[in-house]
Design an enzyme around this catalytic site. Structure first.
Site, PDB file in Angstrom:
ATOM      1  N   GLY A 119       0.842  -1.200   0.000  1.00  0.00           N
ATOM      2  CA  GLY A 119       0.000   0.000   0.000  1.00  0.00           C
ATOM      3  C   GLY A 119       0.874   1.246   0.000  1.00  0.00           C
TER       4      GLY A 119
ATOM      5  N   THR B  94       1.180   3.780   2.181  1.00  0.00           N
ATOM      6  CA  THR B  94       1.886   4.139   3.420  1.00  0.00           C
ATOM      7  C   THR B  94       3.053   3.178   3.662  1.00  0.00           C
ATOM      8  OG1 THR B  94      -0.359   4.606   4.232  1.00  0.00           O
ATOM      9  CG2 THR B  94       1.452   4.944   5.763  1.00  0.00           C
TER      10      THR B  94
ATOM     11  N   ALA C 229      -3.064   0.215   6.985  1.00  0.00           N
ATOM     12  CA  ALA C 229      -4.386  -0.357   7.291  1.00  0.00           C
ATOM     13  C   ALA C 229      -5.453   0.578   6.740  1.00  0.00           C
ATOM     14  CB  ALA C 229      -4.566  -0.520   8.799  1.00  0.00           C
TER      15      ALA C 229
ATOM     16  N   GLY D 277      -7.326  -3.240   1.539  1.00  0.00           N
ATOM     17  CA  GLY D 277      -7.723  -2.277   0.512  1.00  0.00           C
ATOM     18  C   GLY D 277      -6.881  -2.405  -0.745  1.00  0.00           C
TER      19      GLY D 277
ATOM     20  N   GLU E 236      -0.347 -10.464   3.779  1.00  0.00           N
ATOM     21  CA  GLU E 236      -0.169  -9.546   4.913  1.00  0.00           C
ATOM     22  C   GLU E 236      -0.498 -10.257   6.231  1.00  0.00           C
ATOM     23  OE1 GLU E 236      -1.168  -5.240   2.844  1.00  0.00           O
ATOM     24  OE2 GLU E 236      -2.814  -6.432   3.601  1.00  0.00           O
TER      25      GLU E 236
ATOM     26  N   LYS F  47      -7.836   7.066   9.352  1.00  0.00           N
ATOM     27  CA  LYS F  47      -8.087   5.624   9.448  1.00  0.00           C
ATOM     28  C   LYS F  47      -8.625   5.204  10.825  1.00  0.00           C
ATOM     29  CE  LYS F  47      -6.108   4.910   5.339  1.00  0.00           C
ATOM     30  NZ  LYS F  47      -4.937   4.139   5.096  1.00  0.00           N
TER      31      LYS F  47
HETATM   32  C1  5RP Z   1      -3.216  -3.571   1.371  1.00  0.00           C
HETATM   33  C2  5RP Z   1      -3.519  -2.939   2.663  1.00  0.00           C
HETATM   34  C3  5RP Z   1      -3.057  -1.542   2.866  1.00  0.00           C
HETATM   35  O1  5RP Z   1      -2.099  -1.530   3.868  1.00  0.00           O
HETATM   36  C4  5RP Z   1      -4.232  -0.676   3.211  1.00  0.00           C
HETATM   37  O2  5RP Z   1      -5.176  -0.772   2.157  1.00  0.00           O
HETATM   38  C5  5RP Z   1      -3.814   0.789   3.390  1.00  0.00           C
HETATM   39  O3  5RP Z   1      -3.390   1.312   2.178  1.00  0.00           O
HETATM   40  P1  5RP Z   1      -2.798   2.769   2.050  1.00  0.00           P
HETATM   41  O4  5RP Z   1      -1.593   2.844   2.911  1.00  0.00           O
HETATM   42  O5  5RP Z   1      -2.486   2.882   0.571  1.00  0.00           O
HETATM   43  O6  5RP Z   1      -3.862   3.748   2.482  1.00  0.00           O
HETATM   44  O7  5RP Z   1      -4.103  -3.514   3.544  1.00  0.00           O
HETATM   45  O8  5RP Z   1      -3.830  -4.829   1.241  1.00  0.00           O
END
Ligand code: 5RP
Length: 247
Positions: free
Chosen positions: A46, A48, A104, A117, A124, A142
């Site tokens: 993701g 982050t 997350a 997401g 993971e 979040k």
């Molecule tokens: C991927 C994940 C990500 O860590 C989660 O969707 C957060 O994404 P982002 O840091 O792009 O907001 O669970 O499967």
């Protein structure tokens, strides 16, 4: 939030508000300060988590960190690690990860989270379950009073079982949408499975729901990460907070 250890940095009122991406970077950079030389590091998936991989690469390039080996949660993480010269390993060589830094989608006050997401939830979760210290990095948007308030629960499903699993999820109270790519074709996980995003609304008992999801054939995994997270690093307009789950 329970178990809070505040490490607030002062805010600067005169500057424009930070963007969500700036906050993600700040959380990621703060979390990478927890990594020490010699550690095996889980690399999340993701935006982050990708920032965290870059900060890890920077600390290694300056010589501040040495002898780091990493286990990636996705091809994205693997590619980023290779580009930055981070040595990769696997569970055969390194059965237990010292620290994982991952993002997350939703985080509650009990350090339970929804992930997936980005569609990498299965790897993971394998990584999280085999990690001494699972650190979640998020911007403040979040944080949630109850999982499911802002985000559907991603369910990784065998394509063959898509219809019966959808009915099963609907019977559990979910409003189910099969995840598609922007072009409208089905999204496939890296394992070749579908993702069913199941909106249950605010979830009263996530453990009960997780148990119901775990027992159904055709469901490989779900995005409820319960009891797996040790620390949450949250960036907000007023600074970065390190939250540590009480033992
Ligand atoms: C991927 C994940 C990500 O860590 C989660 O969707 C957060 O994404 P982002 O840091 O792009 O907001 O669970 O499967």
């Amino acid at each position: 939030m329970k178990g809070e250890l505040s490490t607030k940095m002062p805010s600067n009122q005169s500057k424009p508000p930070k963007t969500q991406d700036e906050l993600k970077r700040e959380a990621a950079q703060a979390a990478v300060s927890l990594i020490e030389s010699g550690m095996v590091v889980g690399l999340g998936h993701g935006t982050t988590a990708l920032h965290a991989i870059h900060y890890l690469g920077q600390r290694m390039q300056t010589g501040e960190l040495r002898n780091i080996r990493a286990i990636p949660c996705s091809r994205q993480a693997e590619d980023a690690a290779r580009d930055l010269g981070i040595q990769l390993t696997d569970f055969r060589e390194a059965p237990l990860i010292d620290i994982t830094i991952d993002g997350a989608d939703e985080v509650d006050a009990d350090f339970n989270v929804i992930k997936g997401g980005g569609g990498a939830l299965l790897r993971e979760k394998v990584v999280a379950q085999n990690t001494r210290r699972e650190v979640i990095v998020v911007d403040e948007s979040k944080l949630s009073p109850r999982l499911g308030t802002h985000w559907a629960v991603p369910i990784e499903t065998l394509p063959f079982a898509c219809h019966p699993v959808t009915r099963y999820l609907e019977n559990l109270g979910g409003n189910v949408t099969q995840r598609n790519k922007p072009a409208g074709k089905p999204f496939y996980s890296e394992q070749g499975n579908y993702i069913l995003d199941s909106n249950f609304g605010p979830i009263t008992d996530p453990y009960h729901l997780a148990a119901a999801l775990s027992t159904r054939a055709g469901i490989f995994d779900h995005g409820l990460f319960l009891g797996l997270v040790h620390d949450v690093v949250v960036a907000s307009q007023t600074g970065v907070r390190f939250l540590h789950r009480p033992c």
